[in-house]
Design a protein around this motif. Sequence first.
Motif, PDB file in Angstrom:
ATOM      1  N   VAL A   8     -11.233  19.525 -24.565  1.00 35.41           N
ATOM      2  CA  VAL A   8     -10.995  19.927 -23.186  1.00 35.41           C
ATOM      3  C   VAL A   8      -9.485  20.021 -22.994  1.00 35.41           C
ATOM      4  O   VAL A   8      -8.721  19.238 -23.580  1.00 35.41           O
ATOM      5  CB  VAL A   8     -11.639  18.945 -22.184  1.00 35.41           C
ATOM      6  CG1 VAL A   8     -11.081  17.538 -22.328  1.00 35.41           C
ATOM      7  CG2 VAL A   8     -11.511  19.445 -20.762  1.00 35.41           C
ATOM      8  N   TYR A   9      -9.075  20.993 -22.201  1.00 33.47           N
ATOM      9  CA  TYR A   9      -7.654  21.275 -22.003  1.00 33.47           C
ATOM     10  C   TYR A   9      -7.281  21.153 -20.530  1.00 33.47           C
ATOM     11  O   TYR A   9      -8.122  21.336 -19.644  1.00 33.47           O
ATOM     12  CB  TYR A   9      -7.318  22.698 -22.457  1.00 33.47           C
ATOM     13  CG  TYR A   9      -7.699  23.010 -23.878  1.00 33.47           C
ATOM     14  CD1 TYR A   9      -8.895  23.663 -24.179  1.00 33.47           C
ATOM     15  CD2 TYR A   9      -6.859  22.667 -24.932  1.00 33.47           C
ATOM     16  CE1 TYR A   9      -9.249  23.951 -25.483  1.00 33.47           C
ATOM     17  CE2 TYR A   9      -7.199  22.958 -26.241  1.00 33.47           C
ATOM     18  CZ  TYR A   9      -8.393  23.604 -26.514  1.00 33.47           C
ATOM     19  OH  TYR A   9      -8.733  23.887 -27.810  1.00 33.47           O
ATOM     20  N   LEU A  10      -6.016  20.880 -20.299  1.00 36.01           N
ATOM     21  CA  LEU A  10      -5.461  20.957 -18.955  1.00 36.01           C
ATOM     22  C   LEU A  10      -4.140  21.704 -19.061  1.00 36.01           C
ATOM     23  O   LEU A  10      -3.167  21.173 -19.597  1.00 36.01           O
ATOM     24  CB  LEU A  10      -5.248  19.574 -18.345  1.00 36.01           C
ATOM     25  CG  LEU A  10      -4.775  19.589 -16.887  1.00 36.01           C
ATOM     26  CD1 LEU A  10      -5.887  20.122 -15.973  1.00 36.01           C
ATOM     27  CD2 LEU A  10      -4.339  18.198 -16.431  1.00 36.01           C
ATOM     28  N   GLN A  11      -4.156  22.941 -18.607  1.00 33.73           N
ATOM     29  CA  GLN A  11      -2.938  23.736 -18.556  1.00 33.73           C
ATOM     30  C   GLN A  11      -2.242  23.460 -17.240  1.00 33.73           C
ATOM     31  O   GLN A  11      -2.834  23.671 -16.169  1.00 33.73           O
ATOM     32  CB  GLN A  11      -3.269  25.222 -18.687  1.00 33.73           C
ATOM     33  CG  GLN A  11      -2.070  26.132 -18.590  1.00 33.73           C
ATOM     34  CD  GLN A  11      -1.132  25.998 -19.775  1.00 33.73           C
ATOM     35  OE1 GLN A  11      -1.558  26.015 -20.934  1.00 33.73           O
ATOM     36  NE2 GLN A  11       0.161  25.853 -19.496  1.00 33.73           N
ATOM     37  N   MET A  12      -1.006  23.005 -17.324  1.00 30.60           N
ATOM     38  CA  MET A  12      -0.248  22.642 -16.127  1.00 30.60           C
ATOM     39  C   MET A  12       0.993  23.522 -16.039  1.00 30.60           C
ATOM     40  O   MET A  12       1.751  23.609 -17.008  1.00 30.60           O
ATOM     41  CB  MET A  12       0.156  21.174 -16.177  1.00 30.60           C
ATOM     42  CG  MET A  12      -1.012  20.219 -16.386  1.00 30.60           C
ATOM     43  SD  MET A  12      -0.539  18.486 -16.264  1.00 30.60           S
ATOM     44  CE  MET A  12       0.523  18.341 -17.707  1.00 30.60           C
ATOM     45  N   SER A  13       1.182  24.143 -14.901  1.00 33.73           N
ATOM     46  CA  SER A  13       2.351  24.978 -14.690  1.00 33.73           C
ATOM     47  C   SER A  13       2.983  24.619 -13.356  1.00 33.73           C
ATOM     48  O   SER A  13       2.402  23.890 -12.557  1.00 33.73           O
ATOM     49  CB  SER A  13       1.970  26.456 -14.745  1.00 33.73           C
ATOM     50  OG  SER A  13       1.014  26.764 -13.738  1.00 33.73           O
TER      51      SER A  13
END
Length: 126
Positions: free
Chosen positions: A79-84
Amino acid sequence: QVQLVESGGGLVQAGGSLRLSCVASGRTFGRYAMGWFRQAPGKERDIVAAINWNGANTHYADSAKGRFTISRDNAKNTVYLQMSSLKPEDTAVYYCARRKELGTGLGYLTNEYVYWGQGTQVTVSS
């Protein structure tokens, strides 16, 4: 017993981006909802984002909406969490977790999750 291992944290300037990853052990990853939580010093551990078993349903905390994206790859048990557009207030230890119950629902509270990773530090400088 399920093991969760997070990676991808680090130090980033405000406005920058990071992608967190969480790899799960075992063969049941694709049957459960997953969540990302965070905990800053002196604060409670709160939900950041959650995703159901097949990725069709997601939930975001208000603080994460429009900036973070949760996704999963069941073939990779990840599982991923892309944070921008990161902000200093995003600084925390980030944890991934697996929901207790099977099904299509999401979990929003820490007591709905049974397995936790060790956490990865995210520090956003101003």
